[in-house]
Design a protein around this motif. Structure first.
Motif, PDB file in Angstrom:
ATOM      1  N   PHE A 248      10.230  60.184   1.898  1.00  0.00           N
ATOM      2  CA  PHE A 248      10.131  59.473   3.174  1.00  0.00           C
ATOM      3  C   PHE A 248       9.231  58.265   2.997  1.00  0.00           C
ATOM      4  O   PHE A 248       8.576  58.114   1.955  1.00  0.00           O
ATOM      5  N   LYS A 249       9.195  57.396   3.981  1.00  0.00           N
ATOM      6  CA  LYS A 249       8.347  56.217   3.901  1.00  0.00           C
ATOM      7  C   LYS A 249       6.892  56.633   3.674  1.00  0.00           C
ATOM      8  O   LYS A 249       6.410  57.582   4.296  1.00  0.00           O
ATOM      9  N   PRO A 250       6.190  55.928   2.786  1.00  0.00           N
ATOM     10  CA  PRO A 250       4.783  56.263   2.563  1.00  0.00           C
ATOM     11  C   PRO A 250       3.975  56.148   3.858  1.00  0.00           C
ATOM     12  O   PRO A 250       4.024  55.130   4.543  1.00  0.00           O
ATOM     13  N   ASP A 251       3.292  57.202   4.192  1.00  0.00           N
ATOM     14  CA  ASP A 251       2.490  57.225   5.419  1.00  0.00           C
ATOM     15  C   ASP A 251       1.760  58.573   5.494  1.00  0.00           C
ATOM     16  O   ASP A 251       1.948  59.446   4.630  1.00  0.00           O
ATOM     17  N   THR A 252       0.960  58.744   6.519  1.00  0.00           N
ATOM     18  CA  THR A 252       0.277  60.022   6.758  1.00  0.00           C
ATOM     19  C   THR A 252       0.954  60.722   7.927  1.00  0.00           C
ATOM     20  O   THR A 252       0.915  60.241   9.062  1.00  0.00           O
TER      21      THR A 252
END
Length: 263
Positions: A248-252
């Motif tokens: 998935f898109k890099p994120d928290t």
């Protein structure tokens, strides 16, 4: 002049136990509940001869050749105590009955005030009317600990991600009380299958599964819950989480899980 003394032993169940006294669980006779009865000045109310202090009222002056009357009340404070051995009470109705000579009134009368003393000259002893000390212990539960489950950081190529927290949930319930802990992700899924998301412009959602046992195929932790039995002390529960993929898109990403305890 009349001197009045009021005394009480340990009650019908254990007359010699005064500090503390005990109530017995009448529902199943499985446990006891200790308590104190104290006089207005803070002393343990007792029988004098085997522990505690008798209550001695101030000397009462009763006027008239053919007698008169005086009346009053004596507040007795009843307070619950922890068991000396650390044992915890189970749910039920606890009581201790004081009848017969378990609680008595003695008095002494004299025309001279200094000679009227119910502690030294017991002219008559009679039972106080029967009374009962009782308390009800109910089944109850409280969520006392919550801790996050952090899955850590992973590259997009990772699959079958495992996470856990050994003290994620702490619940304190009455001893022997049956209870269940149910978990519900924010999407309301009743099988413990949720999604993690972020705030902002990222619309990706990372699916995850709550489990009550370790491993990719561990038992799902659903809304129906995991069944437990209370001990009277805090019981910690482990929560396991599996994530199929990190692509998935890099994120928290995160989600809020609701804990529900039924008892």
């Amino acid at each position: 002049y009349v001197s009045v003394c009021l005394a009480a032993n340990g009650g019908n169940d254990n007359s010699s136990a005064i500090n503390p006294r005990y109530m017995i669980n009448r529902t199943n006779n499985s446990s006891t509940l200790p308590f104190n009865m104290t006089l207005p000045q803070g002393e343990i109310w007792g029988a004098g001869t085997n522990g505690g202090s008798e209550y001695q009222a101030p000397q009462l002056y009763v006027p008239g050749l053919f007698g008169g009357s005086r009346s009053g009340t004596v507040p007795i404070t009843v307070s619950l105590l922890p068991n000396i051995d650390g044992s915890l009470p189970t749910a039920g109705l606890y009581s201790n009955v004081f009848s017969g000579l378990s609680a008595t009134l003695t008095f002494d009368a004299d025309t001279n005030q200094s000679d009227a003393n119910c502690l030294t000259d017991r002219r008559e002893k009679k039972p106080i009317e029967t009374f009962t000390v009782q308390a009800t212990v109910i089944n109850s539960c409280e969520i006392t600990t919550t801790n996050d489950v952090n899955l850590g950081s992973h590259p997009a190529s990772n699959t079958n991600i495992l996470g856990s927290r050994s003290n994620a949930i702490g619940v304190t319930c009455t001893k022997n009380a049956p209870y269940t802990i149910g978990l519900a992700p924010s999407n309301g899924n009743r099988d413990g299958s949720g999604v993690m998301s972020v705030t902002g412009n990222n619309d990706d959602k990372v699916p995850y599964q709550l489990r009550s046992a370790p491993g990719l195929n561990g038992t799902k932790w659903d809304n129906n819950g995991v069944t437990k039995t209370g001990s009277g002390a805090e019981q910690l529960e482990s929560v396991y989480v599996t994530v199929p993929s990190a692509d998935f898109k890099p994120d928290t990403y995160s989600d809020t899980v609701t804990i529900k305890v039924n008892y």
